[in-house]
Design a protein around this motif. Structure first.
Motif, PDB file in Angstrom:
ATOM      1  N   LYS A  24      17.384  73.273  -7.926  1.00  0.00           N
ATOM      2  CA  LYS A  24      18.296  74.298  -8.457  1.00  0.00           C
ATOM      3  C   LYS A  24      17.968  75.658  -7.849  1.00  0.00           C
ATOM      4  O   LYS A  24      18.854  76.384  -7.405  1.00  0.00           O
ATOM      5  CB  LYS A  24      18.170  74.334  -9.985  1.00  0.00           C
ATOM      6  CG  LYS A  24      19.008  75.392 -10.651  1.00  0.00           C
ATOM      7  CD  LYS A  24      18.763  75.398 -12.140  1.00  0.00           C
ATOM      8  CE  LYS A  24      19.394  76.604 -12.772  1.00  0.00           C
ATOM      9  NZ  LYS A  24      19.054  76.754 -14.186  1.00  0.00           N
ATOM     10  N   LYS A  25      16.686  75.985  -7.806  1.00  0.00           N
ATOM     11  CA  LYS A  25      16.268  77.273  -7.226  1.00  0.00           C
ATOM     12  C   LYS A  25      16.550  77.320  -5.730  1.00  0.00           C
ATOM     13  O   LYS A  25      17.037  78.335  -5.224  1.00  0.00           O
ATOM     14  CB  LYS A  25      14.781  77.497  -7.490  1.00  0.00           C
ATOM     15  CG  LYS A  25      14.450  77.769  -8.931  1.00  0.00           C
ATOM     16  CD  LYS A  25      12.957  77.866  -9.142  1.00  0.00           C
ATOM     17  CE  LYS A  25      12.643  77.948 -10.632  1.00  0.00           C
ATOM     18  NZ  LYS A  25      11.214  77.822 -10.899  1.00  0.00           N
ATOM     19  N   GLN A  26      16.239  76.248  -5.030  1.00  0.00           N
ATOM     20  CA  GLN A  26      16.418  76.213  -3.573  1.00  0.00           C
ATOM     21  C   GLN A  26      17.887  76.277  -3.168  1.00  0.00           C
ATOM     22  O   GLN A  26      18.231  76.898  -2.170  1.00  0.00           O
ATOM     23  CB  GLN A  26      15.798  74.936  -2.996  1.00  0.00           C
ATOM     24  CG  GLN A  26      14.302  74.898  -3.029  1.00  0.00           C
ATOM     25  CD  GLN A  26      13.670  75.769  -1.961  1.00  0.00           C
ATOM     26  OE1 GLN A  26      14.208  75.923  -0.867  1.00  0.00           O
ATOM     27  NE2 GLN A  26      12.544  76.356  -2.286  1.00  0.00           N
ATOM     28  N   LEU A  27      18.741  75.609  -3.928  1.00  0.00           N
ATOM     29  CA  LEU A  27      20.150  75.478  -3.554  1.00  0.00           C
ATOM     30  C   LEU A  27      21.079  76.412  -4.317  1.00  0.00           C
ATOM     31  O   LEU A  27      22.272  76.453  -4.024  1.00  0.00           O
ATOM     32  CB  LEU A  27      20.602  74.026  -3.771  1.00  0.00           C
ATOM     33  CG  LEU A  27      19.865  72.963  -2.962  1.00  0.00           C
ATOM     34  CD1 LEU A  27      20.265  71.570  -3.434  1.00  0.00           C
ATOM     35  CD2 LEU A  27      20.144  73.142  -1.477  1.00  0.00           C
ATOM     36  N   GLY A  28      20.556  77.118  -5.317  1.00  0.00           N
ATOM     37  CA  GLY A  28      21.422  77.950  -6.152  1.00  0.00           C
ATOM     38  C   GLY A  28      22.448  77.116  -6.893  1.00  0.00           C
ATOM     39  O   GLY A  28      23.606  77.501  -7.035  1.00  0.00           O
ATOM     40  N   ALA A  29      22.021  75.954  -7.345  1.00  0.00           N
ATOM     41  CA  ALA A  29      22.931  74.968  -7.921  1.00  0.00           C
ATOM     42  C   ALA A  29      23.147  75.157  -9.415  1.00  0.00           C
ATOM     43  O   ALA A  29      22.297  75.713 -10.114  1.00  0.00           O
ATOM     44  CB  ALA A  29      22.378  73.562  -7.677  1.00  0.00           C
ATOM     45  N   PHE A  49      23.262  73.197 -12.970  1.00  0.00           N
ATOM     46  CA  PHE A  49      22.403  72.098 -13.418  1.00  0.00           C
ATOM     47  C   PHE A  49      22.909  71.553 -14.747  1.00  0.00           C
ATOM     48  O   PHE A  49      23.162  72.309 -15.679  1.00  0.00           O
ATOM     49  CB  PHE A  49      20.972  72.611 -13.564  1.00  0.00           C
ATOM     50  CG  PHE A  49      20.015  71.628 -14.164  1.00  0.00           C
ATOM     51  CD1 PHE A  49      19.539  70.561 -13.433  1.00  0.00           C
ATOM     52  CD2 PHE A  49      19.592  71.770 -15.483  1.00  0.00           C
ATOM     53  CE1 PHE A  49      18.646  69.651 -13.986  1.00  0.00           C
ATOM     54  CE2 PHE A  49      18.707  70.877 -16.045  1.00  0.00           C
ATOM     55  CZ  PHE A  49      18.244  69.811 -15.298  1.00  0.00           C
ATOM     56  N   TYR A  50      23.062  70.232 -14.792  1.00  0.00           N
ATOM     57  CA  TYR A  50      23.427  69.540 -16.029  1.00  0.00           C
ATOM     58  C   TYR A  50      22.472  68.369 -16.201  1.00  0.00           C
ATOM     59  O   TYR A  50      22.093  67.716 -15.238  1.00  0.00           O
ATOM     60  CB  TYR A  50      24.859  68.992 -15.967  1.00  0.00           C
ATOM     61  CG  TYR A  50      25.913  70.050 -15.875  1.00  0.00           C
ATOM     62  CD1 TYR A  50      26.492  70.577 -17.016  1.00  0.00           C
ATOM     63  CD2 TYR A  50      26.334  70.530 -14.633  1.00  0.00           C
ATOM     64  CE1 TYR A  50      27.469  71.552 -16.933  1.00  0.00           C
ATOM     65  CE2 TYR A  50      27.310  71.505 -14.539  1.00  0.00           C
ATOM     66  CZ  TYR A  50      27.873  72.015 -15.691  1.00  0.00           C
ATOM     67  OH  TYR A  50      28.842  72.980 -15.604  1.00  0.00           O
ATOM     68  N   PHE A 103      34.062  66.771 -17.413  1.00  0.00           N
ATOM     69  CA  PHE A 103      32.858  66.822 -16.590  1.00  0.00           C
ATOM     70  C   PHE A 103      33.004  65.943 -15.351  1.00  0.00           C
ATOM     71  O   PHE A 103      32.651  66.347 -14.240  1.00  0.00           O
ATOM     72  CB  PHE A 103      31.634  66.400 -17.402  1.00  0.00           C
ATOM     73  CG  PHE A 103      30.343  66.548 -16.661  1.00  0.00           C
ATOM     74  CD1 PHE A 103      29.919  67.787 -16.216  1.00  0.00           C
ATOM     75  CD2 PHE A 103      29.555  65.443 -16.407  1.00  0.00           C
ATOM     76  CE1 PHE A 103      28.722  67.925 -15.527  1.00  0.00           C
ATOM     77  CE2 PHE A 103      28.355  65.573 -15.727  1.00  0.00           C
ATOM     78  CZ  PHE A 103      27.940  66.810 -15.281  1.00  0.00           C
ATOM     79  N   ALA A 104      33.555  64.759 -15.521  1.00  0.00           N
ATOM     80  CA  ALA A 104      33.776  63.871 -14.378  1.00  0.00           C
ATOM     81  C   ALA A 104      34.705  64.545 -13.366  1.00  0.00           C
ATOM     82  O   ALA A 104      34.478  64.462 -12.152  1.00  0.00           O
ATOM     83  CB  ALA A 104      34.346  62.535 -14.844  1.00  0.00           C
ATOM     84  N   GLU A 105      35.719  65.232 -13.854  1.00  0.00           N
ATOM     85  CA  GLU A 105      36.636  65.952 -12.969  1.00  0.00           C
ATOM     86  C   GLU A 105      35.911  67.100 -12.258  1.00  0.00           C
ATOM     87  O   GLU A 105      36.093  67.315 -11.061  1.00  0.00           O
ATOM     88  CB  GLU A 105      37.843  66.486 -13.761  1.00  0.00           C
ATOM     89  CG  GLU A 105      38.840  67.250 -12.931  1.00  0.00           C
ATOM     90  CD  GLU A 105      39.477  66.426 -11.816  1.00  0.00           C
ATOM     91  OE1 GLU A 105      39.845  67.020 -10.784  1.00  0.00           O
ATOM     92  OE2 GLU A 105      39.603  65.198 -11.955  1.00  0.00           O
ATOM     93  N   ILE A 114      26.198  71.037  -7.553  1.00  0.00           N
ATOM     94  CA  ILE A 114      25.916  70.665  -8.934  1.00  0.00           C
ATOM     95  C   ILE A 114      24.862  69.570  -8.908  1.00  0.00           C
ATOM     96  O   ILE A 114      24.991  68.593  -8.164  1.00  0.00           O
ATOM     97  CB  ILE A 114      27.176  70.147  -9.668  1.00  0.00           C
ATOM     98  CG1 ILE A 114      28.207  71.262  -9.822  1.00  0.00           C
ATOM     99  CG2 ILE A 114      26.797  69.570 -11.038  1.00  0.00           C
ATOM    100  CD1 ILE A 114      29.492  70.827 -10.503  1.00  0.00           C
ATOM    101  N   ILE A 115      23.832  69.753  -9.716  1.00  0.00           N
ATOM    102  CA  ILE A 115      22.801  68.737  -9.879  1.00  0.00           C
ATOM    103  C   ILE A 115      22.985  68.140 -11.268  1.00  0.00           C
ATOM    104  O   ILE A 115      23.035  68.868 -12.262  1.00  0.00           O
ATOM    105  CB  ILE A 115      21.393  69.342  -9.752  1.00  0.00           C
ATOM    106  CG1 ILE A 115      21.198  69.937  -8.360  1.00  0.00           C
ATOM    107  CG2 ILE A 115      20.319  68.289 -10.041  1.00  0.00           C
ATOM    108  CD1 ILE A 115      19.959  70.804  -8.226  1.00  0.00           C
ATOM    109  N   TYR A 116      23.073  66.824 -11.314  1.00  0.00           N
ATOM    110  CA  TYR A 116      23.240  66.124 -12.585  1.00  0.00           C
ATOM    111  C   TYR A 116      22.079  65.150 -12.736  1.00  0.00           C
ATOM    112  O   TYR A 116      21.896  64.250 -11.920  1.00  0.00           O
ATOM    113  CB  TYR A 116      24.588  65.398 -12.628  1.00  0.00           C
ATOM    114  CG  TYR A 116      24.876  64.669 -13.921  1.00  0.00           C
ATOM    115  CD1 TYR A 116      24.486  65.188 -15.154  1.00  0.00           C
ATOM    116  CD2 TYR A 116      25.557  63.470 -13.908  1.00  0.00           C
ATOM    117  CE1 TYR A 116      24.765  64.519 -16.334  1.00  0.00           C
ATOM    118  CE2 TYR A 116      25.845  62.790 -15.089  1.00  0.00           C
ATOM    119  CZ  TYR A 116      25.443  63.328 -16.295  1.00  0.00           C
ATOM    120  OH  TYR A 116      25.717  62.650 -17.463  1.00  0.00           O
TER     121      TYR A 116
END
Length: 148
Positions: free
Chosen positions: A21-26, A28-29, A48-50, A62-64
């Motif tokens: 998240k920090k590296q990619l500026g993502a 997070f869920y 959420f799926a959409e 987005i990181i899930y």
């Protein structure tokens, strides 16, 4: 880009996700965080799926993180899927740390029953977190993503 980190509890997914998240500026869920998007659970799942589908080919990341097999269905085609595994003794040790050093027998039994549940799921990258730092895993994921 959508990155799905999945596997059993205490295999290092969340630790690596925080670094990514920090590296990619993502965004997070984790788990059922998507329920905060919409009050009605079925609508929240669809929304959420959409959201995930819309971000597969996006520069936004987005990181899930998920540890329930039924949540795998929400990862869209094209998501980068990373399976995390660890040996059962490592999982029990990490879980005990979460429980302030004590692993109750019912929790140990639950971990043993679920152990290996994700092992045959298709993935783009397979990570064994036993004896490897979250930083090393994060770096290997970033290298893999850069090569795509």
């Amino acid at each position: 880009m959508v990155i799905g980190l999945f596997g059993e509890s205490c295999t290092g997914k969340s630790s690596v996700a925080e670094l990514l998240k920090k590296q990619l500026g993502a965004q997070f869920y984790s788990g059922k965080d998507y329920l905060r998007l919409v009050k009605n659970p079925p609508d929240a799942e669809r929304s959420f799926a959409e959201l995930l589908r819309e971000h597969v080919d996006s520069d936004d990341c987005i990181i899930y993180v998920l540890s329930e097999k039924d949540q795998l269905a929400m990862l869209p085609e094209g998501a980068f899927k990373v399976l995390f595994i660890a040996d059962i003794e490592t999982i029990k040790q990490r879980f005990a740390q979460r429980m302030h050093g004590v692993l109750p027998a019912p929790a140990a039994q639950m971990l043993e029953r679920k152990h290996g549940a994700f092992d045959s799921e298709p993935c783009d990258m397979h990570v064994t977190s036993t004896g490897v730092s979250a930083e090393e895993i994060c770096e290997s994921i970033l290298v893999r993503l850069a090569g795509m």
